[in-house]
Every structure is written in structure tokens, then in C-alpha cells.
Design a protein around this motif. Sequence first.
Motif, PDB file in Angstrom:
ATOM      1  N   LEU A   1      28.744  75.650  47.145  1.00 18.45           N
ATOM      2  CA  LEU A   1      30.171  75.699  46.812  1.00 18.45           C
ATOM      3  C   LEU A   1      30.985  76.231  47.986  1.00 18.45           C
ATOM      4  O   LEU A   1      32.079  75.739  48.278  1.00 18.45           O
ATOM      5  CB  LEU A   1      30.399  76.566  45.571  1.00 18.45           C
ATOM      6  N   VAL A   2      30.426  77.240  48.683  1.00 18.46           N
ATOM      7  CA  VAL A   2      31.104  77.793  49.858  1.00 18.46           C
ATOM      8  C   VAL A   2      31.280  76.690  50.910  1.00 18.46           C
ATOM      9  O   VAL A   2      32.362  76.510  51.481  1.00 18.46           O
ATOM     10  CB  VAL A   2      30.296  78.975  50.441  1.00 18.46           C
ATOM     11  N   ALA A   3      30.196  75.922  51.127  1.00 20.22           N
ATOM     12  CA  ALA A   3      30.251  74.856  52.129  1.00 20.22           C
ATOM     13  C   ALA A   3      31.237  73.766  51.708  1.00 20.22           C
ATOM     14  O   ALA A   3      32.007  73.255  52.530  1.00 20.22           O
ATOM     15  CB  ALA A   3      28.857  74.269  52.335  1.00 20.22           C
ATOM     16  N   LYS A   4      31.224  73.441  50.417  1.00 18.34           N
ATOM     17  CA  LYS A   4      32.127  72.377  49.961  1.00 18.34           C
ATOM     18  C   LYS A   4      33.590  72.773  50.146  1.00 18.34           C
ATOM     19  O   LYS A   4      34.397  71.970  50.608  1.00 18.34           O
ATOM     20  CB  LYS A   4      31.855  72.056  48.482  1.00 18.34           C
TER      21      LYS A   4
ATOM     22  N   PHE B   1      24.953  77.678  53.876  1.00 19.44           N
ATOM     23  CA  PHE B   1      25.964  78.548  54.489  1.00 19.44           C
ATOM     24  C   PHE B   1      26.401  78.083  55.879  1.00 19.44           C
ATOM     25  O   PHE B   1      27.597  78.067  56.186  1.00 19.44           O
ATOM     26  CB  PHE B   1      25.457  79.991  54.570  1.00 19.44           C
ATOM     27  N   PRO B   2      25.444  77.717  56.769  1.00 17.35           N
ATOM     28  CA  PRO B   2      25.873  77.341  58.124  1.00 17.35           C
ATOM     29  C   PRO B   2      26.824  76.136  58.169  1.00 17.35           C
ATOM     30  O   PRO B   2      27.589  75.993  59.121  1.00 17.35           O
ATOM     31  CB  PRO B   2      24.550  77.029  58.838  1.00 17.35           C
ATOM     32  N   PHE B   3      26.800  75.289  57.117  1.00 17.48           N
ATOM     33  CA  PHE B   3      27.770  74.187  57.084  1.00 17.48           C
ATOM     34  C   PHE B   3      29.193  74.746  57.009  1.00 17.48           C
ATOM     35  O   PHE B   3      30.122  74.205  57.613  1.00 17.48           O
ATOM     36  CB  PHE B   3      27.505  73.266  55.882  1.00 17.48           C
TER      37      PHE B   3
ATOM     38  N   ARG C   1      34.379  75.874  59.537  1.00 24.66           N
ATOM     39  CA  ARG C   1      35.440  76.832  59.881  1.00 24.66           C
ATOM     40  C   ARG C   1      35.666  76.906  61.388  1.00 24.66           C
ATOM     41  O   ARG C   1      36.795  77.041  61.844  1.00 24.66           O
ATOM     42  CB  ARG C   1      35.068  78.236  59.402  1.00 24.66           C
ATOM     43  N   LYS C   2      34.554  76.893  62.124  1.00 24.32           N
ATOM     44  CA  LYS C   2      34.656  77.055  63.579  1.00 24.32           C
ATOM     45  C   LYS C   2      34.917  75.732  64.296  1.00 24.32           C
ATOM     46  O   LYS C   2      35.178  75.716  65.494  1.00 24.32           O
ATOM     47  CB  LYS C   2      33.355  77.672  64.131  1.00 24.32           C
ATOM     48  N   GLY C   3      34.750  74.616  63.586  1.00 18.56           N
ATOM     49  CA  GLY C   3      34.935  73.320  64.225  1.00 18.56           C
ATOM     50  C   GLY C   3      33.871  73.026  65.270  1.00 18.56           C
ATOM     51  O   GLY C   3      34.136  72.394  66.294  1.00 18.56           O
ATOM     52  N   ILE C   4      32.655  73.531  65.039  1.00 18.52           N
ATOM     53  CA  ILE C   4      31.557  73.262  65.974  1.00 18.52           C
ATOM     54  C   ILE C   4      30.454  72.510  65.231  1.00 18.52           C
ATOM     55  O   ILE C   4      30.378  72.569  63.998  1.00 18.52           O
ATOM     56  CB  ILE C   4      30.975  74.559  66.598  1.00 18.52           C
ATOM     57  N   PRO C   5      29.580  71.797  65.957  1.00 18.18           N
ATOM     58  CA  PRO C   5      28.522  71.040  65.286  1.00 18.18           C
ATOM     59  C   PRO C   5      27.438  71.954  64.713  1.00 18.18           C
ATOM     60  O   PRO C   5      27.305  73.112  65.119  1.00 18.18           O
ATOM     61  CB  PRO C   5      27.929  70.163  66.392  1.00 18.18           C
ATOM     62  N   LEU C   6      26.673  71.388  63.786  1.00 17.31           N
ATOM     63  CA  LEU C   6      25.525  72.068  63.208  1.00 17.31           C
ATOM     64  C   LEU C   6      24.274  71.365  63.718  1.00 17.31           C
ATOM     65  O   LEU C   6      24.177  70.141  63.652  1.00 17.31           O
ATOM     66  CB  LEU C   6      25.577  71.973  61.681  1.00 17.31           C
ATOM     67  N   VAL C   7      23.317  72.155  64.254  1.00 14.21           N
ATOM     68  CA  VAL C   7      22.091  71.546  64.766  1.00 14.21           C
ATOM     69  C   VAL C   7      21.166  71.236  63.590  1.00 14.21           C
ATOM     70  O   VAL C   7      20.939  72.077  62.716  1.00 14.21           O
ATOM     71  CB  VAL C   7      21.380  72.481  65.772  1.00 14.21           C
TER      72      VAL C   7
END
Lengths: 358, 516
Positions: free
Chosen positions: A31-34, A109-111, A116-122
Motif C-alpha cells: 500500500l505504501v508503494a502504491k 518498500f524500496p519501490f 519518491r526519489k525519482g531514481i531506478p530500482l535495481v
Amino acid sequence: MLVEEADVEDVALGATVLGTGGGGDPNVGKLVAKQAIREHGTVELIDPAELDDDALVIPTAQMGAPTVAVEKVPGGGEPAASLERLERELGTEADATMPIECGGINSTFPFAVAARKGIPLVDADGMGRAFPELQHETFNIYGVDGTPAAVSDERGNVCLLETESNAELEWLARGLTVRMGGVGYVADYPMSGAEVKDTAIPGTMSLASELGAAVRSAGEDVVDAIRSVTADSIYGEATSLFEGKIVDVKRRNEGGFVLGHVELAGLGQDHGSSMRIEFQNENLAAKRDGEYVATVPDLITVLDRESGDPIPTERLRYGARARVLAIPTPPIMRSEAALDVWGPRTFGIETDYTPLST
Amino acid sequence: MNGYRLGIDVGGTNTDAVILDEDDSPITQTKRPTTEDITTGIVNALDDVLDAVAFTADELEYVMLGTTHATNAITERRGLNDVGVIRLGAPATESVRPLLEWPDDLEAAIGGKTAILDGGHEFDGRTLNDLDEAQVRETVREFGDADSFAVTSVFSPVREDHEERVAELIHEELGEDVPVSLSNEIGSVGLLERENATTLNAALTSVADEAASAFLEAMDERGIEAQLYFGQNDGTLMSVEYALEYPIFTVASGPSNSVRGAAYLSGVENGIIVDVGGTTTDVGAVTDGFPRESSVAVEIGDVKTNFRMPDLISIGIGGGSHVTREGDDVTVGPQSVGYRLTEESRCFGGETLTATDVEVASGSVDIGPESPDVDAETIEGARSHIRDRVEQAVDRMKTSPEPVPVVVVGGGSILVPADLEGASEVYMPDHYEVANAVGVAIAQVSGQVDRIFSLDDQTRDEALETAKSEATENAVGAGAAEETVDVVDVEEVPLSYLPGNAVRIKVKAAGTLGDE
């Protein structure tokens, strides 16, 4: 690949399969990620191979009691605050974030951090499943320093940690989570792109996503669906261990972890047999009629027999009808150095690791 | 001890009623079709049973009602209140706003007013953030046209004072009559699910008020002076005052009533219950007289709540199930004529071959004016199909390989054979047709505790004792006679991944209604 709000559902469901009964219920993380994706936009999921060797990757995670996290839902800015503290410490901005754990709540969570940071997720992690502690990381086993690390709470407190060993990082950071009210949000194991390529388990986020999609659309053949997705991965084909009813659950609290076992009585073609699963938050070993048939670090997952939904160890209950399946762990997880950190004996289970026979 | 009591259970198809005498034995019963407005069906059933008894209405001591009013209001989004949803926890919890996962039409039906304000506690009772009273007053004024309020504070199952203070502030701002639902009174640990349940509860206050008023009026017209109770989802009772405050607890009381009623009528305290209706058969388990709970969280109107419901397997076989034959293959259900059994099935002169027709043709029962002609293979095939499905469901519900007692209840009970595999004995008790109504009539009153206990300054045994005595007190507070209250369920889950000693303890206690 761009990850949208709806895709997070699949990741969360797949992460429950990879969570091997632990790692916390991914629902809150989902839900946090969504909400983060709805507010800040989609997340770019990148393969480790796409990273520059000198890129800075800062993994992020939640630490502490999932039971607390489902009540004291995060404010949302905590893991990003930890990440930003490390950016200041290292004097450079992170090029990407990544999960340290692909099973359970820390898959999602990392999503939110990436959005928020506008950076990619590995598309990788350091456990390939769920494990209880911060030194249970391929990053640790293959030589990455866990610090500098930062732990944050929702009130804006940020603690920077520099430790002699990654085991001490675990010890101190967990103490902080108690003072923070049971959960904290960490950024640790800051790595170069080259280190990520050497030490991380690649493709685990997309695997979680595929597993989730397969479980969701599988109908009655959940085990088959999981089998076919895992067969085509770095893990190895899942194998069905048992089908039965839970006839006993025992739990005890030791050093902050929930240890115990569950007993199943066979149904269907397992009628007449029994299975005992030992757990310490996560499922660690399965014995069929007294003989070990699967042990950590291979993955043991209990599914609801009717719905096919994975059942976390916290929700195992007397009378539940279940299927038990095991998934072989990727080779990087079962090297000699890795087994020294998370082989069966490190969890007090009196047997050597024998790879699953599938 | 007890005087006459009347139990009414509103099901999807039928509204059942039964009157029990001083010894809790059924003396009359009826089945009436459930009506669209629900109340008409209830009143019809009420009149039936009152007409059938020799005593007068004023001699009834208790009336117990299991109703689907609240469930229907949620699923149909009908008559729901505009709710001001206030959460206390900022700066925590802002990452998931209230109602995030609600269906759009349901969110719209309750007005969609939400706020996350300062406040809340930690798991060990420390303050997470101070309550900001000015901020609360401002929000309440902003939500001024809300019909009711739902207030949820972080870790209110551990400390409820912030929620209670907000209730006072709402009443100061908008008057004493505004209904306020507090989450610590509705649900347990798990903020979002508890907030959902609390919000649904606040949305139902007008529906509950109308339903209770209509029913009290009907009782009044018939000279019934009995105490009215409502059945709850866990198979226990609550008073009218309590039901008006907590209407959400009336949701899905039916399955619990049927398990409790079957256990009572048969005397089987531990075993499997098979409830055969017109369309489906529900198979559940009874443990020490109470339904075994499902381990899965329950969705009400597509909203996730942390209620626990009875563990049930529903199979598509009932008295009205279609029987079809293709070659040697005979199948029963899942299509059903449902409540149109008396029009569409062959024993009533209709066109559709139903499971009931097969039993009539076999000569085992005599229902309806016609006796349908069904060949022996179809009878055999249909019966063996039903037997297989029921035996599989019973096996899935069992917790040990040994044979267990099986109790068969519900209008379609004739479909189930008396020699089921896995059953030590198959009981079909008297009044099996109205087991649900009996279940609500004999229901007990319960009290619960579900919260996190810190073991730093008390032992585990002390914490358990505290929880047990609080649950017992809650049961007595809800109307149970103290000497009858027993602890019926204890569950203990240590907090994982957290050093230090904290444990989540859930206790339920239940007893019989006390004398007024």
C-alpha cells in the motif's frame, strides 16, 4: 521495465512465496508503494547489468517487528531520509536503490523510495528469500561493508552508524528499532555498480512479479504455476513436499525471534504421513516422517490448500489445510561461505545442508 | 431460570424463527421467505411462531435476532452515513491514506472525508505524538456536515485515551448526538483493517437505528416486552444499545448461528457441522461448542477488515440444486432453483430435476404433490455425487484422521447419507431445519481482549491472567452472568524480529445471559 501501481500487487504476492513464511506481511509495504507511485509516478526497474561499475547504489529496508508496522504504518519519508543521510556522508547522490530482501515486506518498500526519489530500482536483492538479520546478506558474505548505514523513524530522527562488522551493525541497528517504537527504516550496504554485479542475486524483483501473476491466475494449480515460473529462473524448479492439515503449532520467543514448529497430518496422497516444519520467523527445515527433506537456505513455503495463498508463520493455525512446497535456492546462496552464515546449523538445526532433490 | 425465548435468523433465502421454552427446548418453529426489505420477512416469521403457542406475547423473556440488514446496506451501498474519518498518528501512517483501497463507489457513498492528525502511541504505551486539540477541532468543524465519525489512533488497542479525547472534542463541537465510532472498541492490532471496520461501523449507524426501531415497533405492536438481543459474527449476542453503537458486529452472524445451533441441538461439542441450504452446503467445525475461526482476514463489501469469521467450506449443493445427466455422468449443482423450489422442481409440478426430486423419487422422503419418475441410475449417480462432495469437505475440515461426529442441519439435510465416511456418527437432530434460529436463541454473551503486552515489568503468566480477567469483565459488562463465564479461547503470538519481550495476547470469554 516501468512498474506501475497495479504491478506492485504481483510483486507483493510473489514476495510472500519467496518470504518462506517470514519477512512480514507485504500488504502494508504494498500500500505504501502504491500510494507513492500514485503520487510520484512509476518506478523504473533496471537489471544490475545496466548499472555503471562506479554507480552508487544504496539499498533500503524496513527493520523491526512487522506486527508493529501493520499498526504504526510508516509516514513514508523514513527510508528516503536514511538514504539521503548516506548521500551526505558519501558526498554523492545515489544512482539507484535496491531491496536487501526479496521476501516479505521489504520487497515493496524500496519501490516507494524509488518513486519518491525519482531514481531506478535495481532488480536484485541480497537474500533471495527472507532472513531475519542484516548480516544474512550476500553483500556481507561476498565482502561488502554494511556501513555507513542509517536508521530513521517517522519523527525525523536519523542515526548514522559506522561499525566494526556487519554483525555489529545488525546488533546496534536492532537496538535502535526498539527505541524507535519497534520499527526503523534502514539504508545500508552502500555499493558500487560493480559490487552489485558481483554480490547481488539478480532478477529477484521480476521473479516475484512473475510468481505473483502466476499465483493470482493459477486457479487450482498454484503449485504447477509456481513450478513453471521457478523452473525458468536462477532458482530451480519448485517441488511439492506435502499436502496436509495442521495438527499442532508451537511457538516460543527467544532473543526477539519467534521459534517453533508446525506439524501436519497428510491428506490425499500424503494420507498416513506426517510433516514437521521448523521455523525461526521463516520456515527453516521440513521433515517428512522424521527425515529432513528440505533445509535452509532452500525455500520452504506453506500455501493455503484451497486458495493457494502463501501462509506466513505468524498465521499458521491449528486445523488449517495446507500444501508445502520447496524451491531450490540459487547457487550464489549455497556456496561454502554462504552456508557458514545461513546453513541449517547456524539456526541450530542438527543436519548438514543437502540440496533439494527435485 | 430463563423464560421463553424467540430466535430469528435472516438468511439469504429464508427467515427462520423458533421459540424455546424455559429449558431451552424448541416448542415451535417456522420458515418464511426473506423479503427485500428484510423487516417484513422477520415480522411474518414472528407472527407465525406467536400464533402457534398457547402463551401470550408478553410472556416472552428474550428475543434474539440474527440479521443481514448491515451486510446488505454495505454490499448495496444503501442508507450509509457520511462519515468523517479521523486518524491519529501523524507524522507516522501518512504513507497510506485512509480508504486508499476502498472501491470508489463505496468511498463515494460515505462521503470520502478523511484526515490524518497528530497523535497515537507506541506498542508499549509511550506517546508517539501529542494530540493537537486545536487541529482536531478545526478538522471536526471542516467535516461538520458528516452524519457520524470514525476515529482511529495508532496502537489504541494498547492505549485508547487519544481516541476518547477526540470523541469528547467532536461532541463539544457538534453536539452530543453525533455518533462517534472509536477503533479500540471495534477491532484489534492492524491499523488499516481496524480503521476500515470502524469506518464501516460509523457508516451503518443510521441503518442500525432504522432496523432496530422498525423491529422494536413490531414487537411493541404485538405486546412483546422481551429484552431484544442481536447475534454477532462470532456467535454471541449483544444488546440493542450495543448493536446501535456497533452495528458492524451483526455482519455475517448466520454461519456462527448455524454451528452453535447444530452443536446445541445434537449435544456435539466437538465435531463437524454440515448445513445444507437451498443452494449451498456449508461445512464448518465446532470446537468446545464454538465455531472454529478462519485464519484469513475477512472482506466486507470488498473492504479488508480484521474480523475473524468461522472457518467454512461452501460447496454448491443444496435442496434446489439442478441434477444433470450426460451419459453415465450425473452431476448435482452448482446451479440451483434456490427459493423457487416449490415452483420449479418436479415434485411441485415444475420442469427442473432437483436434488430434492431425486430423494422424493427414491421414496426416502415425501415432499410436494407430485412424485417424479427418475431412473435408478440417475438416483444412484446423484446420491453418490453428493456423498463424495460432502465426504471430501468433511475430511478437509477434520483435524485428525480419526472419525469424528458429524451433525447435519438445514432445510436440505435429507440429501446427506447417514453413513458418511470419516464420521463416527451422523446426527440429524430434531429441529435441524431451523438450527440457525436455535443458534441465535441460545447464543451466549462474550467479551474479548486483543492487545500487545510488554513483558518487561510483568511475567507472561501475569499478562495472561490480566487478559483473561479483562475478557471476563468485558463479558459480564456485555450482560453475561458472572458465574457462567468461561475463557473459551486464548491465543498468544510473540512479536517477531523485536528484541525485548512483547507478546500479543488474544482472549475470548463467554457466558450465558444474566438475569435482569
